[in-house]
Design an enzyme around this catalytic site. Structure first.
Site, PDB file in Angstrom:
ATOM      1  N   ARG A 104       0.891  -1.179   0.000  1.00 39.48           N
ATOM      2  CA  ARG A 104       0.000   0.000   0.000  1.00 39.48           C
ATOM      3  C   ARG A 104       0.916   1.212   0.000  1.00 39.48           C
ATOM      4  O   ARG A 104       1.722   1.392   0.915  1.00 39.48           O
ATOM      5  CB  ARG A 104      -0.920   0.001   1.219  1.00 39.48           C
ATOM      6  CG  ARG A 104      -1.641   1.338   1.394  1.00 39.48           C
ATOM      7  CD  ARG A 104      -2.751   1.284   2.416  1.00 39.48           C
ATOM      8  NE  ARG A 104      -3.920   0.593   1.896  1.00 39.48           N
ATOM      9  CZ  ARG A 104      -5.137   0.680   2.429  1.00 39.48           C
ATOM     10  NH1 ARG A 104      -5.363   1.421   3.481  1.00 39.48           N
ATOM     11  NH2 ARG A 104      -6.146   0.019   1.886  1.00 39.48           N
ATOM     12  N   HIS A 120      -7.331   0.812  -6.389  1.00 37.50           N
ATOM     13  CA  HIS A 120      -7.554  -0.021  -5.204  1.00 37.50           C
ATOM     14  C   HIS A 120      -8.269  -1.308  -5.651  1.00 37.50           C
ATOM     15  O   HIS A 120      -9.424  -1.547  -5.317  1.00 37.50           O
ATOM     16  CB  HIS A 120      -8.394   0.761  -4.188  1.00 37.50           C
ATOM     17  CG  HIS A 120      -8.390   0.173  -2.811  1.00 37.50           C
ATOM     18  ND1 HIS A 120      -7.638  -0.928  -2.445  1.00 37.50           N
ATOM     19  CD2 HIS A 120      -9.078   0.541  -1.686  1.00 37.50           C
ATOM     20  CE1 HIS A 120      -7.858  -1.200  -1.169  1.00 37.50           C
ATOM     21  NE2 HIS A 120      -8.722  -0.337  -0.695  1.00 37.50           N
ATOM     22  N   GLN A 126     -10.153  -3.803  -3.210  1.00 39.34           N
ATOM     23  CA  GLN A 126     -11.457  -3.355  -2.716  1.00 39.34           C
ATOM     24  C   GLN A 126     -12.549  -3.598  -3.754  1.00 39.34           C
ATOM     25  O   GLN A 126     -13.636  -4.079  -3.438  1.00 39.34           O
ATOM     26  CB  GLN A 126     -11.415  -1.878  -2.351  1.00 39.34           C
ATOM     27  CG  GLN A 126     -12.725  -1.356  -1.810  1.00 39.34           C
ATOM     28  CD  GLN A 126     -13.116  -2.015  -0.496  1.00 39.34           C
ATOM     29  OE1 GLN A 126     -12.386  -1.930   0.478  1.00 39.34           O
ATOM     30  NE2 GLN A 126     -14.265  -2.690  -0.456  1.00 39.34           N
ATOM     31  N   ASP A 136     -17.110   7.260  -1.866  1.00 40.23           N
ATOM     32  CA  ASP A 136     -15.896   7.155  -1.056  1.00 40.23           C
ATOM     33  C   ASP A 136     -15.635   8.539  -0.464  1.00 40.23           C
ATOM     34  O   ASP A 136     -16.282   9.521  -0.849  1.00 40.23           O
ATOM     35  CB  ASP A 136     -14.737   6.692  -1.972  1.00 40.23           C
ATOM     36  CG  ASP A 136     -13.441   6.398  -1.232  1.00 40.23           C
ATOM     37  OD1 ASP A 136     -13.461   6.308   0.013  1.00 40.23           O
ATOM     38  OD2 ASP A 136     -12.395   6.261  -1.900  1.00 40.23           O
ATOM     39  N   CYS A 189     -16.434   1.893   0.513  1.00 38.20           N
ATOM     40  CA  CYS A 189     -15.302   1.013   0.862  1.00 38.20           C
ATOM     41  C   CYS A 189     -14.848   1.179   2.302  1.00 38.20           C
ATOM     42  O   CYS A 189     -14.153   0.319   2.826  1.00 38.20           O
ATOM     43  CB  CYS A 189     -14.148   1.238  -0.101  1.00 38.20           C
ATOM     44  SG  CYS A 189     -13.405   2.882   0.017  1.00 38.20           S
ATOM     45  N   ARG A 228     -13.612  -8.539   1.779  1.00 39.31           N
ATOM     46  CA  ARG A 228     -12.172  -8.366   1.551  1.00 39.31           C
ATOM     47  C   ARG A 228     -11.423  -9.635   1.968  1.00 39.31           C
ATOM     48  O   ARG A 228     -10.493 -10.070   1.296  1.00 39.31           O
ATOM     49  CB  ARG A 228     -11.644  -7.172   2.368  1.00 39.31           C
ATOM     50  CG  ARG A 228     -12.176  -5.811   1.949  1.00 39.31           C
ATOM     51  CD  ARG A 228     -11.639  -5.382   0.605  1.00 39.31           C
ATOM     52  NE  ARG A 228     -10.191  -5.308   0.570  1.00 39.31           N
ATOM     53  CZ  ARG A 228      -9.451  -4.284   1.012  1.00 39.31           C
ATOM     54  NH1 ARG A 228     -10.051  -3.209   1.488  1.00 39.31           N
ATOM     55  NH2 ARG A 228      -8.139  -4.313   0.958  1.00 39.31           N
TER      56      ARG A 228
END
Ligand code: CP
Ligand code: NVA
Length: 301
Positions: free
Chosen positions: A104, A131, A134, A219, A259, A287
């Site tokens: 990340r 991402h 996700q 988001d 998310c 996830r």
């Protein structure tokens, strides 16, 4: 055999993505019944986090433990990466010792450089641009609740950020239509939109995106690294809240996702977080399952 990475959703074919999601559903059953097998005993996942995380860390670490393996949390401040050791050198050394690595980080080119020098699979656990883990979980969640997403209409409400840009790639890989409602100046990358003009459009009015949509997603207004812009962003994104008004003009069986982490009363109204149309909590749990399936795929292909 060339090592497979997962830096974006485009690294797997649509058929491979569907296979991973099928396995993800099986991993979910296995988790419910606690019927774990040690399929990756002695395997080690390295987890490099240059940004904060709750879901990503917990899901990868728990997932490896449940598959009989081990996960190693690597914070930059405690490793030589944080003291400026080249990412290429770190990739060569780490991949000579462990089996799979998730990263990340900030700029997407940083994970591309890492992957270019890694002899084991590298997973993108979020960059400034994408991402994919996700959105893999998001796709699992939609399919679990509504069946195939092919041909459906999806609305993205808010910032044209890493999640939005991953939805653009998802529209191509999973074959759905995506309408993005974002304020001027906060659009996703133009090259991504242009490459997918047949299924992706940008509108200014959130209602135009939401009307008839089968899935609505949003988001935060300020992603990690943009926190200092929050005042300006609050002004720009004022009309871009996912709320009951938008839901009321979506398809009658519309689902909506976030998310997480969420800022209630900013990008999403507080009441919607607990609405029956919300699949946000399944989305977070998935996830765990979808990443187990992804790890299995990358370690066996
Ligand atoms: N959605 C997500 O990636 O959450 P974290 O930042 O907590 O990992
Ligand atoms: N767009 C958000 C996602 C967090 C999971 C960020 O990058 O901070």
């Amino acid at each position: 055999m060339a090592v497979r990475h997962f830096l974006t959703l485009l690294d797997l074919t649509p058929a491979e993505l569907h296979h991973v999601l099928q396995r993800a559903a099986e991993f979910k059953q296995e988790h419910r019944q606690r019927l774990y097998t040690d399929r990756f005993k002695n395997y080690v996942l390295g987890m490099i986090f240059e940004k904060s995380s709750t879901r990503t860390r917990v899901s990868f670490e728990a997932g490896m433990a449940q598959m009989g393996g081990h996960a190693m949390f690597l914070a930059p401040k405690d490793t030589q990466l944080g003291r400026g050791e080249p990412i290429e050198d770190s990739a060569r050394v780490m991949s000579s010792m462990i089996d799979i690595i998730m990263v990340r980080t900030f700029g997407h080119s940083r994970i591309e450089r890492f992957a270019a020098f890694s002899s084991v699979p590298v997973i993108n656990a979020l960059t400034d641009d994408f991402h994919p883990c996700q959105v893999l979980a998001d796709m699992q969640t939609f399919i679990e609740h509504r069946g195939s997403i092919q041909g459906k209409q999806v609305a993205w409400i808010g910032d044209g950020n890493n999640m939005c840009q991953t939805y653009i790639q998802a529209a191509r890989q999973f074959d759905f239509e995506l309408r993005i409602a974002c304020p001027q100046g906060f659009e996703p990358r133009e090259d991504l939109v242009n490459a997918n003009r047949d299924r992706v459009s940008i509108v200014r009015d959130p209602k135009e995106a939401a009307r008839g949509a089968h899935l609505l997603a949003t988001d935060v207004w300020a992603s990690m690294g943009h926190e200092h812009e929050i005042s300006e962003r609050r002004r720009a994104f004022g009309g871009y809240q996912l709320n009951r008004e938008l839901l009321s003009i979506a398809a009658s069986d519309a689902l909506f996702m976030h998310c997480l982490p969420a800022h209630r009363e900013e990008e999403i109204s507080a009441e919607l977080m607990e609405d029956p149309h919300s699949v946000i909590w399944d989305e977070a749990e998935n996830r765990l399952h979808s990443q187990k399936a992804l790890i299995e795929f990358l370690l066996t292909h």
